[in-house]
Design a protein around this motif. Sequence first.
Motif, PDB file in Angstrom:
ATOM      1  N   PRO A  61      -2.958  40.052 -25.431  1.00 16.65           N
ATOM      2  CA  PRO A  61      -2.717  39.297 -24.196  1.00 16.65           C
ATOM      3  C   PRO A  61      -1.370  39.633 -23.549  1.00 16.65           C
ATOM      4  N   ASP A  62      -1.337  39.570 -22.226  1.00 18.08           N
ATOM      5  CA  ASP A  62      -0.102  39.711 -21.464  1.00 18.08           C
ATOM      6  C   ASP A  62       0.727  38.460 -21.740  1.00 18.08           C
ATOM      7  N   LEU A  63       1.953  38.648 -22.182  1.00 17.12           N
ATOM      8  CA  LEU A  63       2.788  37.515 -22.561  1.00 17.12           C
ATOM      9  C   LEU A  63       3.309  36.726 -21.365  1.00 17.12           C
ATOM     10  N   GLY A  64       3.111  37.236 -20.157  1.00 17.46           N
ATOM     11  CA  GLY A  64       3.450  36.469 -18.968  1.00 17.46           C
ATOM     12  C   GLY A  64       2.638  35.189 -18.898  1.00 17.46           C
ATOM     13  N   GLY A  65       1.501  35.170 -19.567  1.00 12.76           N
ATOM     14  CA  GLY A  65       0.642  33.986 -19.580  1.00 12.76           C
ATOM     15  C   GLY A  65       1.079  32.905 -20.545  1.00 12.76           C
ATOM     16  N   VAL A  66       2.149  33.145 -21.315  1.00 15.04           N
ATOM     17  CA  VAL A  66       2.585  32.140 -22.288  1.00 15.04           C
ATOM     18  C   VAL A  66       3.981  31.599 -22.002  1.00 15.04           C
ATOM     19  N   VAL A  67       4.563  31.980 -20.854  1.00 13.71           N
ATOM     20  CA  VAL A  67       5.941  31.562 -20.573  1.00 13.71           C
ATOM     21  C   VAL A  67       6.092  30.050 -20.463  1.00 13.71           C
ATOM     22  N   ASP A  68       5.011  29.351 -20.144  1.00 19.15           N
ATOM     23  CA  ASP A  68       5.093  27.890 -20.012  1.00 19.15           C
ATOM     24  C   ASP A  68       4.758  27.156 -21.309  1.00 19.15           C
ATOM     25  N   LYS A  69       4.470  27.876 -22.372  1.00 17.24           N
ATOM     26  CA  LYS A  69       4.148  27.249 -23.652  1.00 17.24           C
ATOM     27  C   LYS A  69       5.415  26.676 -24.291  1.00 17.24           C
ATOM     28  N   THR A  70       5.236  25.665 -25.109  1.00 17.05           N
ATOM     29  CA  THR A  70       6.360  25.072 -25.831  1.00 17.05           C
ATOM     30  C   THR A  70       6.764  25.976 -26.989  1.00 17.05           C
ATOM     31  N   ILE A  71       7.948  25.748 -27.519  1.00 18.53           N
ATOM     32  CA  ILE A  71       8.397  26.539 -28.668  1.00 18.53           C
ATOM     33  C   ILE A  71       7.435  26.380 -29.848  1.00 18.53           C
ATOM     34  N   PRO A  72       7.002  25.158 -30.207  1.00 12.48           N
ATOM     35  CA  PRO A  72       6.034  25.055 -31.312  1.00 12.48           C
ATOM     36  C   PRO A  72       4.740  25.837 -31.044  1.00 12.48           C
ATOM     37  N   GLN A  73       4.254  25.846 -29.807  1.00  9.54           N
ATOM     38  CA  GLN A  73       3.049  26.617 -29.490  1.00  9.54           C
ATOM     39  C   GLN A  73       3.298  28.115 -29.648  1.00  9.54           C
ATOM     40  N   LEU A  74       4.474  28.574 -29.231  1.00  9.84           N
ATOM     41  CA  LEU A  74       4.800  29.993 -29.373  1.00  9.84           C
ATOM     42  C   LEU A  74       4.971  30.378 -30.840  1.00  9.84           C
ATOM     43  N   LEU A  75       5.586  29.502 -31.621  1.00  4.88           N
ATOM     44  CA  LEU A  75       5.731  29.777 -33.060  1.00  4.88           C
ATOM     45  C   LEU A  75       4.367  29.931 -33.715  1.00  4.88           C
TER      46      LEU A  75
END
Length: 167
Positions: A61-75
Amino acid sequence: PAVRERAERVFGATNSDRAKIVKSFDSVNDLAGVASRGQAIYQQNCAQCHRLRDEGNEVGPDLGGVVDKTIPQLLEAIFDPNRAVESRYLSYTAVTKAGREVSGIITAETPNSLTLKLPGGAEETVLRSDLQSLTGSGLSLMPEGLESALKPQDVADLIAFIKGGGS
């Protein structure tokens, strides 16, 4: 069991309890990330398969789509990549009749061939007449085990870059 134990010692087995690993990086929530260091971490560990702001490859996936995710979601996405995988990012292994193995995500299928996108972005087409087997892993192409290469500060820096810092 003896072979498994030896392989774990030699190759450094990854922890199969992914939730525990995600939790072990909770301290990232309290760290200030430095986007410029995160960019270097992205280039070394992520750009082979992910694209972000015109940098990297379009395998995952293009990581531009996750910039609004929270830190726990990114972890969770970083350290437990198989928790939620879109079907288009599932890994397949094609074995040819000559015994050659090709692993990647399927990007195209015709009656005569299938095309796999490999880590790094290269594509390989395998003729169905040359195909001995095609096996889906049901898992993401993204490897587990990044926790052995990244410290919490590295992850904080990476997240700072993903969320909009850097060049």
